[in-house]
Design a protein around this motif. Structure first.
Motif, PDB file in Angstrom:
ATOM      1  N   ALA A 165      85.531  15.841  47.344  1.00  0.00           N
ATOM      2  CA  ALA A 165      85.826  14.452  46.997  1.00  0.00           C
ATOM      3  C   ALA A 165      85.707  14.242  45.496  1.00  0.00           C
ATOM      4  N   GLY A 166      86.826  13.816  44.905  1.00  0.00           N
ATOM      5  CA  GLY A 166      86.825  13.573  43.460  1.00  0.00           C
ATOM      6  C   GLY A 166      86.980  14.841  42.655  1.00  0.00           C
ATOM      7  N   CYS A 167      86.347  15.943  43.113  1.00  0.00           N
ATOM      8  CA  CYS A 167      86.451  17.251  42.466  1.00  0.00           C
ATOM      9  C   CYS A 167      86.005  17.237  41.021  1.00  0.00           C
ATOM     10  N   SER A 168      85.308  16.188  40.599  1.00  0.00           N
ATOM     11  CA  SER A 168      84.945  16.104  39.185  1.00  0.00           C
ATOM     12  C   SER A 168      83.946  17.173  38.797  1.00  0.00           C
ATOM     13  N   ASN A 169      83.035  17.546  39.705  1.00  0.00           N
ATOM     14  CA  ASN A 169      82.066  18.577  39.367  1.00  0.00           C
ATOM     15  C   ASN A 169      82.730  19.932  39.224  1.00  0.00           C
ATOM     16  N   GLU A 170      83.773  20.186  40.062  1.00  0.00           N
ATOM     17  CA  GLU A 170      84.437  21.472  39.997  1.00  0.00           C
ATOM     18  C   GLU A 170      85.169  21.636  38.672  1.00  0.00           C
ATOM     19  N   GLY A 171      85.565  20.556  38.059  1.00  0.00           N
ATOM     20  CA  GLY A 171      86.372  20.632  36.852  1.00  0.00           C
ATOM     21  C   GLY A 171      85.661  21.327  35.722  1.00  0.00           C
ATOM     22  N   ALA A 172      84.350  21.318  35.747  1.00  0.00           N
ATOM     23  CA  ALA A 172      83.590  21.983  34.693  1.00  0.00           C
ATOM     24  C   ALA A 172      83.158  23.365  35.098  1.00  0.00           C
ATOM     25  N   GLY A 173      83.852  23.923  36.111  1.00  0.00           N
ATOM     26  CA  GLY A 173      83.511  25.270  36.561  1.00  0.00           C
ATOM     27  C   GLY A 173      82.689  25.233  37.817  1.00  0.00           C
ATOM     28  N   GLY A 174      82.398  24.060  38.384  1.00  0.00           N
ATOM     29  CA  GLY A 174      81.724  23.953  39.666  1.00  0.00           C
ATOM     30  C   GLY A 174      80.267  24.297  39.585  1.00  0.00           C
ATOM     31  N   GLU A 175      79.694  24.494  40.785  1.00  0.00           N
ATOM     32  CA  GLU A 175      78.269  24.712  40.875  1.00  0.00           C
ATOM     33  C   GLU A 175      77.846  26.026  40.243  1.00  0.00           C
ATOM     34  N   ASP A 176      78.829  26.934  39.972  1.00  0.00           N
ATOM     35  CA  ASP A 176      78.481  28.241  39.448  1.00  0.00           C
ATOM     36  C   ASP A 176      78.705  28.345  37.949  1.00  0.00           C
TER      37      ASP A 176
ATOM     38  N   VAL B  86      99.867  20.522  42.557  1.00  0.00           N
ATOM     39  CA  VAL B  86      98.579  20.247  43.207  1.00  0.00           C
ATOM     40  C   VAL B  86      97.852  19.214  42.344  1.00  0.00           C
ATOM     41  N   HIS B  87      96.763  18.684  42.858  1.00  0.00           N
ATOM     42  CA  HIS B  87      95.898  17.849  42.025  1.00  0.00           C
ATOM     43  C   HIS B  87      94.888  18.734  41.302  1.00  0.00           C
ATOM     44  N   ASP B  88      94.143  19.529  42.058  1.00  0.00           N
ATOM     45  CA  ASP B  88      93.141  20.432  41.486  1.00  0.00           C
ATOM     46  C   ASP B  88      93.466  21.864  41.851  1.00  0.00           C
ATOM     47  N   LEU B  89      93.354  22.770  40.890  1.00  0.00           N
ATOM     48  CA  LEU B  89      93.396  24.208  41.140  1.00  0.00           C
ATOM     49  C   LEU B  89      92.025  24.766  40.830  1.00  0.00           C
ATOM     50  N   ILE B  90      91.359  25.301  41.851  1.00  0.00           N
ATOM     51  CA  ILE B  90      90.003  25.817  41.704  1.00  0.00           C
ATOM     52  C   ILE B  90      89.964  27.233  42.276  1.00  0.00           C
ATOM     53  N   VAL B  91      89.819  28.212  41.403  1.00  0.00           N
ATOM     54  CA  VAL B  91      89.708  29.617  41.804  1.00  0.00           C
ATOM     55  C   VAL B  91      88.444  30.144  41.149  1.00  0.00           C
TER      56      VAL B  91
ATOM     57  N   THR C 192     103.633  24.037  38.081  1.00  0.00           N
ATOM     58  CA  THR C 192     104.065  23.273  36.907  1.00  0.00           C
ATOM     59  C   THR C 192     103.301  21.975  36.718  1.00  0.00           C
ATOM     60  N   THR C 193     102.680  21.439  37.784  1.00  0.00           N
ATOM     61  CA  THR C 193     102.150  20.080  37.708  1.00  0.00           C
ATOM     62  C   THR C 193     100.782  19.978  38.355  1.00  0.00           C
ATOM     63  N   LEU C 194      99.814  19.436  37.612  1.00  0.00           N
ATOM     64  CA  LEU C 194      98.531  19.025  38.176  1.00  0.00           C
ATOM     65  C   LEU C 194      98.516  17.505  38.152  1.00  0.00           C
ATOM     66  N   THR C 195      98.635  16.913  39.304  1.00  0.00           N
ATOM     67  CA  THR C 195      98.854  15.476  39.390  1.00  0.00           C
ATOM     68  C   THR C 195      97.592  14.690  39.051  1.00  0.00           C
TER      69      THR C 195
ATOM     70  N   PHE D 106      92.923   3.269  36.192  1.00  0.00           N
ATOM     71  CA  PHE D 106      92.045   4.424  35.986  1.00  0.00           C
ATOM     72  C   PHE D 106      92.523   5.585  36.845  1.00  0.00           C
ATOM     73  N   ASP D 107      93.056   6.604  36.189  1.00  0.00           N
ATOM     74  CA  ASP D 107      93.556   7.787  36.868  1.00  0.00           C
ATOM     75  C   ASP D 107      92.622   8.970  36.655  1.00  0.00           C
ATOM     76  N   GLU D 108      92.434   9.749  37.681  1.00  0.00           N
ATOM     77  CA  GLU D 108      91.688  10.999  37.557  1.00  0.00           C
ATOM     78  C   GLU D 108      92.676  12.133  37.333  1.00  0.00           C
ATOM     79  N   VAL D 109      92.572  12.782  36.191  1.00  0.00           N
ATOM     80  CA  VAL D 109      93.471  13.880  35.854  1.00  0.00           C
ATOM     81  C   VAL D 109      93.096  15.100  36.681  1.00  0.00           C
ATOM     82  N   GLY D 110      94.089  15.849  37.095  1.00  0.00           N
ATOM     83  CA  GLY D 110      93.830  17.039  37.886  1.00  0.00           C
ATOM     84  C   GLY D 110      93.047  18.097  37.131  1.00  0.00           C
TER      85      GLY D 110
END
Length: 295
Positions: free
Chosen positions: A22-33, A218-223, A239-242, A250-254
């Motif tokens: 949900a929100g994926c905001s924590n993953e954006g900084a590299g996640g829990e790891d 996709v919105h988020d790409l997390i690998v 090509t696109t992170l929505t 207020f938009d959350e960038v992918g």
């Protein structure tokens, strides 16, 4: 069209999956790891990084959607490096398969069995395959549409994901995590857009992501944290992170978070990043840290 009434199936199993989507905001900084984003690189944006990825898997010989019966092969995708066109594999003959499962399929010990998806073309809810003893996903080989998420988690004997070849539409997330026997993720060759996130994490023997041939959006790409991963060239069509509107104005960038994969060649990551044109500039929290900078 056949209907299976599954509207009362519990979704409680979702909470056994250790992911915070949900929100994926924590993953954006590299996640829990990940400890920080101080080493964030611009390689994850368009016109950034290098283009040294290997070409995609060209051993398949089919064309079009999964149940197309044409004898001619077609290719799809962009044009350079990891963005080389790739053949779209032919799925099974699903003529006459038109079952609709109302609700979700939760395939796990004590809940649904894999047979619940045999003869099903559409699931209106989610599909979750959690910690079962299967080597393949052939029981879902004719499934084309899932209204919610597809989560495949903790299946230690899974070595083949060709059963994902027919899927074209996934409403929210595709999550593939802790499946520790798969070497090549060659699934989802016919999905063009995901409603939310693509998450591939903690798959200990995964060496390549060669599927996802036609995925552009996709919105988020997390690998993250795939210890044997060497390349992600199958994602070369992205090509696109929505952006998602969380509130008016207020938009959350992918998120682009391809990190903590110690053997993943940064050239492959850069090649995928170079294909992303929307947004045109990578936000500061995008990260590619913790991959192999030597190749």
């Amino acid at each position: 069209m056949g209907h299976v009434d599954r509207s009362q199936v519990t979704a409680n199993l979702l909470f056994t999956v250790p992911l915070a989507i949900a929100g994926c905001s924590n993953e954006g900084a590299g996640g829990e790891d990940s400890d920080s984003t101080a080493d964030t690189t611009a390689a994850a944006g368009s016109s950034h990084g290098t283009t040294q990825g290997t070409t995609g898997d060209d051993t398949t010989t089919s064309s079009g959607a999964a149940d197309d019966t044409s004898e001619d092969s077609t290719t799809t995708g962009p044009v350079a490096g990891c963005q080389q066109p790739q053949a779209v594999p032919r799925g099974p003959d699903c003529t006459g398969v038109d079952g609709v499962l109302m609700g979700s399929a939760i395939i796990a010990e004590g809940l649904d069995t894999p047979d619940v998806l045999v003869g099903i073309r559409e699931v209106t809810g989610s599909v979750r395959i959690n910690s079962i003893d299967v080597t393949n996903l052939d029981f879902m080989e004719c499934l084309q549409t899932v209204g919610g998420d597809v989560t495949i988690f903790g299946n230690d004997q899974l070595t083949n994901v060709d059963g994902l070849w027919s899927l074209t539409d996934i409403g929210t997330n595709f999550i593939f995590t802790e499946n520790d026997a798969l070497i090549d993720f060659d699934g989802l060759p016919n999905v063009v857009e995901l409603g939310n996130s693509l998450v591939i994490r903690h798959n200990d023997t995964l060496t390549t992501i060669s599927g996802l041939h036609q995925l552009t959006t996709v919105h988020d790409l997390i690998v993250q944290n795939n210890d044997a991963l060497l390349d992600i060239d199958g994602l070369g069509g992205l090509t696109t992170l929505t952006a998602i509107e969380l509130a008016p104005g207020f938009d959350e960038v992918g998120t682009f978070s391809v990190s903590a994969n110690p053997t993943l060649c940064i050239s492959s990551v850069n090649c995928v990043g170079e294909g992303i044109t929307d947004p045109s500039r990578p936000p500061p929290d995008w990260t590619t840290q913790g991959n192999d900078d030597r190749c």
